[in-house]
Design an enzyme around this catalytic site. Structure first.
Site: not given
Length: 143
Positions: A96-98
């Site tokens: 996950v990231c932004a």
């Protein structure tokens, strides 16, 4: 003038639209666009049924502002030397990231490290929040 060239001249608008459309698709593909990865609902299913590990590759300040509950904070820049990756390389991993762009790079790196089931959360934390799923704040992600 050949008939192919005449066709292109007569239909320049269609040709231009095809070129622009192709360029946009290529750009999205190269940037790890929103079409890749798994949906937030699929991620929840993997977490619940297959005990998928969640790795957040955001910077520490982004992680502290909000992350998937129980995720591990491993910024992308430190992923290659991280000590807190799952021991079982067969375990599903959700990265996950932004927005999903950094996660795409991280998932590829994890696959090279032997994590065959590393997948990206399509749309990142933005999509997670839009799906109304729970978000934890602070820096207490799993070590």
């Amino acid at each position: 003038m050949s008939s192919n060239v005449q066709f292109l001249i007569d239909n320049w608008v269609l040709v231009a639209a095809a070129v622009v459309s192709g360029a946009l698709l290529l750009r999205q593909s190269l940037a790890g666009g929103a079409g890749q990865g798994i949906s937030p609902d699929e991620a929840v299913r993997l977490m619940n049924r297959e005990k998928a590990a969640v790795i957040d590759v955001c910077e520490p300040a982004e992680f502290a502002a909000g992350h998937v509950i129980g995720s591990r904070s491993i910024p992308l820049a430190t992923l290659g030397s991280a000590q807190n990756l799952p021991a079982n390389k067969e375990q599903p991993v959700i990265v996950v990231c932004a927005s999903g762009i950094r996660a795409t790079r991280a998932a590829a790196q994890l696959r090279k490290q032997g994590y065959a089931q590393a997948q990206v959360l399509r749309g990142g934390m933005k999509a997670w929040r839009e799906a109304g799923l729970p978000v934890e704040t602070g820096t207490k992600g799993k070590a």
